[in-house]
Design an enzyme around this catalytic site. Structure first.
Site, short mmCIF file in Angstrom:
data_model
loop_
_atom_site.label_atom_id
_atom_site.label_comp_id
_atom_site.label_asym_id
_atom_site.label_seq_id
_atom_site.Cartn_x
_atom_site.Cartn_y
_atom_site.Cartn_z
CB CYS A 111 -0.95 0.00 1.19
SG CYS A 111 -2.03 -1.43 1.21
CG HIS A 255 -2.94 3.30 2.45
ND1 HIS A 255 -3.52 2.97 1.25
CD2 HIS A 255 -3.04 2.19 3.24
CE1 HIS A 255 -3.94 1.73 1.31
NE2 HIS A 255 -3.67 1.23 2.49
CG ASN A 285 -6.61 -0.66 1.76
OD1 ASN A 285 -5.94 -0.36 0.77
ND2 ASN A 285 -6.07 -1.10 2.88
N1 COA Z 1 -18.80 -7.66 10.59
C1 COA Z 1 -19.23 -7.91 11.85
N2 COA Z 1 -18.42 -8.27 12.85
C2 COA Z 1 -17.10 -8.38 12.56
C3 COA Z 1 -16.59 -8.13 11.27
C4 COA Z 1 -17.50 -7.77 10.28
N3 COA Z 1 -17.11 -7.52 9.00
N4 COA Z 1 -15.26 -8.32 11.30
C5 COA Z 1 -14.93 -8.68 12.56
N5 COA Z 1 -16.06 -8.71 13.31
C6 COA Z 1 -16.20 -9.06 14.73
C7 COA Z 1 -15.07 -9.92 15.23
O1 COA Z 1 -15.29 -11.28 14.91
C8 COA Z 1 -15.13 -9.65 16.71
O2 COA Z 1 -16.18 -10.42 17.25
P1 COA Z 1 -16.02 -11.10 18.71
O3 COA Z 1 -15.82 -9.95 19.65
O4 COA Z 1 -17.29 -11.83 18.86
O5 COA Z 1 -14.81 -11.97 18.59
C9 COA Z 1 -15.56 -8.19 16.79
O6 COA Z 1 -16.13 -7.87 15.50
C10 COA Z 1 -14.42 -7.23 17.06
O7 COA Z 1 -13.37 -7.60 16.19
P2 COA Z 1 -12.02 -6.82 16.16
O8 COA Z 1 -11.08 -7.51 15.23
O9 COA Z 1 -11.59 -6.56 17.57
O10 COA Z 1 -12.49 -5.44 15.51
P3 COA Z 1 -11.67 -4.13 15.35
O11 COA Z 1 -12.37 -3.04 16.04
O12 COA Z 1 -10.21 -4.36 15.67
O13 COA Z 1 -11.77 -3.86 13.79
C11 COA Z 1 -10.54 -4.06 11.74
C12 COA Z 1 -11.27 -4.81 12.86
C13 COA Z 1 -10.02 -5.06 10.74
C14 COA Z 1 -11.54 -3.13 11.08
C15 COA Z 1 -9.38 -3.24 12.38
O14 COA Z 1 -8.57 -4.08 13.18
C16 COA Z 1 -8.50 -2.59 11.33
O15 COA Z 1 -8.92 -1.71 10.63
N6 COA Z 1 -7.23 -3.00 11.24
C17 COA Z 1 -6.32 -2.46 10.25
C18 COA Z 1 -6.59 -3.13 8.93
C19 COA Z 1 -5.95 -2.41 7.79
O16 COA Z 1 -6.01 -1.21 7.70
N7 COA Z 1 -5.36 -3.17 6.86
C20 COA Z 1 -4.72 -2.67 5.71
C21 COA Z 1 -3.55 -1.83 6.03
S1 COA Z 1 -2.73 -1.31 4.61
#
Ligand code: COA
Length: 328
Positions: A111, A255, A285
């Site tokens: 990215c 980004h 993204n």
């Molecule tokens: N819909 C509904 N629930 C979802 C979900 C979705 N699409 N994706 C995950 N969940 C759930 C999880 O299973 C978890 O459930 P649980 O508590 O029962 O286990 C809950 O939501 C919380 O998950 P968590 O992973 O803690 O969420 P988060 O607040 O950390 O958000 C991301 C997840 C992926 C959005 C976040 O971690 C993120 O943005 N990370 C960076 C990713 C990124 O930018 N990548 C590219 C970089 S170049």
């Protein structure tokens, strides 16, 4: 020495995937995706190869730059989702454009690709050995690498392409490129081809996921932690080299990974969100294409004007990061 951005162009596939569309095949909902990421829809390439989108975006950038394809000396295509192991996307785009005088190669910094490629282009121009016009094109088809059963990652990404034609100038410019390979395993997709006799999960533990070949894996929390630090750090490292402050920047073009990452970074930087160009709500993204898509949209909307100072900030798999400060 800096660069002059002569023209930019973009291309996104027509097919849209809305948050509601995901509810048909994974357990999710529009509210969760919007509040956790800021994304409402993204584009899906379908039949369109990555290079096809790149060529379309490049043709628009050339037209707007007023430069014929024969005048391009070098094509750098940044992509983490190339159609072929070989040839490069840059060579295929060269064929499509008829850029017969250009050298061509691909650059994969995930990215951060556009920031890396633009800075590499600047360094080629700087050598003074005759290169005058460089086409930097970011093209990505993340949809082909997504695991559509992993609700934590598949909702984040989309497809698209964007390009810029650049030449040398004495405008303000500073950059800083960096990488932290100790986090390489947090965001990855294995190559499609591995030696058939090797079972990666049992025969050779390389510290990466044993997830099915070529599907994207991410540790969302680790990547989130990295991204919120890398974004302000990239700006600060590039800014320190020329003694510029955040208040002198007209537009931050980060980004486009997650609105919460951008908001947190804005807070760390002490810069208002109004100065950040945001397109992730409608494109998601798009990896290396996200910064030039936002740049091009800002120009098309008349937000970004000649003479303004821009901060382009990338971060992503690798874990790579980097910032460029330039005058548009
Ligand atoms: N819909 C509904 N629930 C979802 C979900 C979705 N699409 N994706 C995950 N969940 C759930 C999880 O299973 C978890 O459930 P649980 O508590 O029962 O286990 C809950 O939501 C919380 O998950 P968590 O992973 O803690 O969420 P988060 O607040 O950390 O958000 C991301 C997840 C992926 C959005 C976040 O971690 C993120 O943005 N990370 C960076 C990713 C990124 O930018 N990548 C590219 C970089 S170049």
């Amino acid at each position: 020495m800096g660069i002059e951005i002569l023209g930019t162009g973009s291309y996104v596939p027509e097919q849209k995937l809305t948050n509601d569309d995901f509810t048909k095949f994974i357990d999710t909902n529009d509210e969760w995706i919007r509040t956790r990421t800021g994304i409402t829809e993204r584009r899906m390439a379908g039949w369109e190869p990555t290079w096809y989108m790149g060529a379309k975006a490049s043709a628009q950038a050339l037209e707007r730059a007023g430069i014929s394809a024969e005048k391009i000396d070098l094509i750098i295509s940044c992509t983490a989702t190339a159609d072929f192991h070989t040839p490069s996307m840059a060579s295929v785009i060269q064929r499509e454009l008829g850029a017969v005088n250009a050298a061509a190669f691909d650059l994969n910094a995930a990215c951060s690709g556009f920031v890396y490629a633009l800075d590499v282009a600047r360094r080629f121009l700087q050598t003074g050995d005759g290169m005058e016009h460089i086409l930097v094109v970011a093209n990505e088809s993340l949809s082909r690498f997504l695991d559509f059963e992993d609700r934590g990652s598949c909702i984040l990404f989309g497809d698209g392409a964007s390009a810029a034609v650049v030449t040398k100038s004495d405008k303000l410019y500073s950059s800083h490129l960096a990488s932290d390979g100790t986090g390489a395993q947090y965001l990855c997709a294995r190559s499609l081809q591995v030696a058939p006799e090797v079972k990666v999960e049992t025969d050779f533990n390389d510290g990466f996921t044993d997830k099915p070949l070529h599907k994207l894996y991410q540790d969302g929390k680790e990547v989130y932690k990295f991204a919120t630090k890398a974004l302000p750090k990239s700006f600060e490292l590039a800014a320190a080299k020329i003694g510029i402050t955040k208040d002198e920047i007209d537009w931050f073009i980060p980004h486009q990974a997650n609105i919460r990452i951008i908001e947190t970074a804005a807070k760390h930087l002490g810069a208002p969100m109004e100065k950040f160009i945001v397109t992730l709500d409608h494109y998601g993204n798009t990896s290396s294409a996200s910064i030039p898509l936002a740049l091009n949209e800002g120009i098309e909307k008349g937000l970004i004007k000649r003479g303004q100072k821009l901060a382009l900030i990338g971060f992503g798999a690798g874990l790579t990061y980097g910032g460029i400060i330039l005058e548009y």
